[in-house]
Design an enzyme around this catalytic site. Sequence first.
Site, PDB file in Angstrom:
ATOM      1  N   ASN A 129       0.884  -1.196   0.203  1.00 36.75           N
ATOM      2  CA  ASN A 129       0.094  -0.289   0.074  1.00 36.75           C
ATOM      3  C   ASN A 129       0.900   1.237   0.041  1.00 36.75           C
ATOM      4  OD1 ASN A 129      -1.730   2.132   0.417  1.00 36.75           O
ATOM      5  ND2 ASN A 129      -2.202   1.436   2.734  1.00 36.75           N
ATOM      6  N   TRP A 130       0.996   1.818  -1.142  1.00 35.08           N
ATOM      7  CA  TRP A 130       1.820   2.947  -1.180  1.00 35.08           C
ATOM      8  C   TRP A 130       1.116   4.239  -0.531  1.00 35.08           C
ATOM      9  CZ3 TRP A 130       3.836   2.432  -7.094  1.00 35.08           C
ATOM     10  CH2 TRP A 130       4.505   1.104  -7.232  1.00 35.08           C
ATOM     11  N   LYS A 131      -0.153   4.353  -0.207  1.00 33.32           N
ATOM     12  CA  LYS A 131      -0.486   5.450   0.244  1.00 33.32           C
ATOM     13  C   LYS A 131      -0.410   6.617  -0.571  1.00 33.32           C
ATOM     14  CE  LYS A 131      -0.004   3.455   4.881  1.00 33.32           C
ATOM     15  NZ  LYS A 131       0.093   3.555   6.148  1.00 33.32           N
ATOM     16  N   HIS A 155      -9.496   1.301   4.875  1.00 37.18           N
ATOM     17  CA  HIS A 155      -8.196   1.364   5.440  1.00 37.18           C
ATOM     18  C   HIS A 155      -8.455   2.337   6.653  1.00 37.18           C
ATOM     19  CE1 HIS A 155      -3.815   2.770   6.246  1.00 37.18           C
ATOM     20  NE2 HIS A 155      -3.597   1.495   5.579  1.00 37.18           N
ATOM     21  N   GLU A 172      -6.750   4.790   7.724  1.00 39.28           N
ATOM     22  CA  GLU A 172      -6.718   6.096   7.651  1.00 39.28           C
ATOM     23  C   GLU A 172      -7.783   6.749   6.908  1.00 39.28           C
ATOM     24  OE1 GLU A 172      -3.151   5.494   5.440  1.00 39.28           O
ATOM     25  OE2 GLU A 172      -1.758   5.193   7.553  1.00 39.28           O
ATOM     26  N   GLU A 220      -5.267  -5.159  10.470  1.00 42.28           N
ATOM     27  CA  GLU A 220      -4.414  -4.133  11.028  1.00 42.28           C
ATOM     28  C   GLU A 220      -4.602  -3.158  12.226  1.00 42.28           C
ATOM     29  OE1 GLU A 220      -2.454  -2.847   6.698  1.00 42.28           O
ATOM     30  OE2 GLU A 220      -4.246  -1.647   7.164  1.00 42.28           O
ATOM     31  N   GLY A 232       2.425   1.977  10.604  1.00 45.19           N
ATOM     32  CA  GLY A 232       3.420   3.169  10.479  1.00 45.19           C
ATOM     33  C   GLY A 232       4.243   3.720  11.844  1.00 45.19           C
ATOM     34  N   SER A 268       3.297  -2.307  10.115  1.00 41.18           N
ATOM     35  CA  SER A 268       4.874  -2.419  10.265  1.00 41.18           C
ATOM     36  C   SER A 268       5.512  -3.623   9.770  1.00 41.18           C
ATOM     37  CB  SER A 268       5.174  -1.812  11.728  1.00 41.18           C
ATOM     38  OG  SER A 268       4.945  -0.904  11.889  1.00 41.18           O
ATOM     39  N   GLY A 308       2.966  -1.279   4.117  1.00 36.58           N
ATOM     40  CA  GLY A 308       2.816   0.074   3.862  1.00 36.58           C
ATOM     41  C   GLY A 308       4.376   0.821   3.628  1.00 36.58           C
ATOM     42  N   GLY A 309       4.887   1.046   4.655  1.00 39.53           N
ATOM     43  CA  GLY A 309       6.118   1.662   4.670  1.00 39.53           C
ATOM     44  C   GLY A 309       7.465   0.902   3.696  1.00 39.53           C
TER      45      GLY A 309
HETATM   46  C1  PEP Z   1      -0.688   0.064   5.873  1.00 40.03           C
HETATM   47  O1  PEP Z   1      -0.801   1.366   5.576  1.00 40.03           O
HETATM   48  O2  PEP Z   1      -1.632  -0.888   5.594  1.00 40.03           O
HETATM   49  C2  PEP Z   1       0.557  -0.445   6.822  1.00 40.03           C
HETATM   50  C3  PEP Z   1       0.458  -1.724   7.402  1.00 40.03           C
HETATM   51  O3  PEP Z   1       1.494   0.560   6.843  1.00 40.03           O
HETATM   52  P1  PEP Z   1       2.909   0.109   7.634  1.00 40.03           P
HETATM   53  O4  PEP Z   1       3.339  -1.151   7.215  1.00 40.03           O
HETATM   54  O5  PEP Z   1       3.704   1.232   7.344  1.00 40.03           O
HETATM   55  O6  PEP Z   1       2.450  -0.042   9.027  1.00 40.03           O
END
Ligand code: PEP
Length: 255
Positions: A9-11, A96, A98, A168, A174, A214, A235-236
């Site tokens: 997920n590049w957000k 998500h 967010e 999640e 994040g 993460s 994500g990251g």
């Molecule tokens: C996400 O945005 O779905 C996520 C899990 O981010 P991160 O891996 O950065 O925690």
Amino acid sequence: MSNFLIAGNWKMNCGPSEAKQLSDDLANRWPSGSFQCEVVVSPPSISIPSAVESLEDTDIKVSAQNTHTEDSGAYTGDISTPMIKDAGCTHVIVGHSERREYYGEDNDLVAEKARKVILDDLTAIVCVGEKLDQRKKGEQEKIVMDQLDAVLNKITIDQAKSLVIAYEPVWAIGTGETASPEQAQEMHLFIRNFLKERWNEQRSSEIKILYGGSMKPANAEELLSQNDVDGGLIGGASLKEESFSGIIEIAEKLS
Ligand code: PEP
């Protein structure tokens, strides 16, 4: 077990040129036929065409990060499932944390979106998960159950073939903090049992339940080794070819 699903997920990162670069790097690293698992990347909507083009000759699929419940109309700034399909995507992330937190998406809207995605022959990656204060109060299962229940009420057992669930925990997104493998397994098993009660053993075992929060190469192996963890939403660590590929390599090793 079935193959892992590794989804990036590049957000709100990677405009069209950066998305092209990252997709080209992934295409070079993973030519067609080079992995068994399922791999998906989710660029911001403006970058979907560059990712689709760069990944055309690979087995890496492209997802949208969000969608509207209508096909078209006066909804400034939104995109719809027919557009997402037309652009070459196969998946859509829905609900998500967010989106829930910053855009007020509630369980009903998330469920409507998931239903629309599935009705239009795309796969819905539905995100569920509790916040830190909810976990501290021991409410995590109730929160996840309500989030899930809203979605399951809107789709049939047959449509559930196009459903992926991403657990999640919001406190792990994040933050660098990860759920322990035991915490992840406990919730994934809870979700699996909830699906089994609603539908049946077969469908519940077919629905992929991803862990997100993460995940990175350093912790992917212990998380993906859990019985009911069928993949990751990342994500990251999905923003660099090296770290995303590192997680794909671990999934391949465990397959
Ligand atoms: C996400 O945005 O779905 C996520 C899990 O981010 P991160 O891996 O950065 O925690």
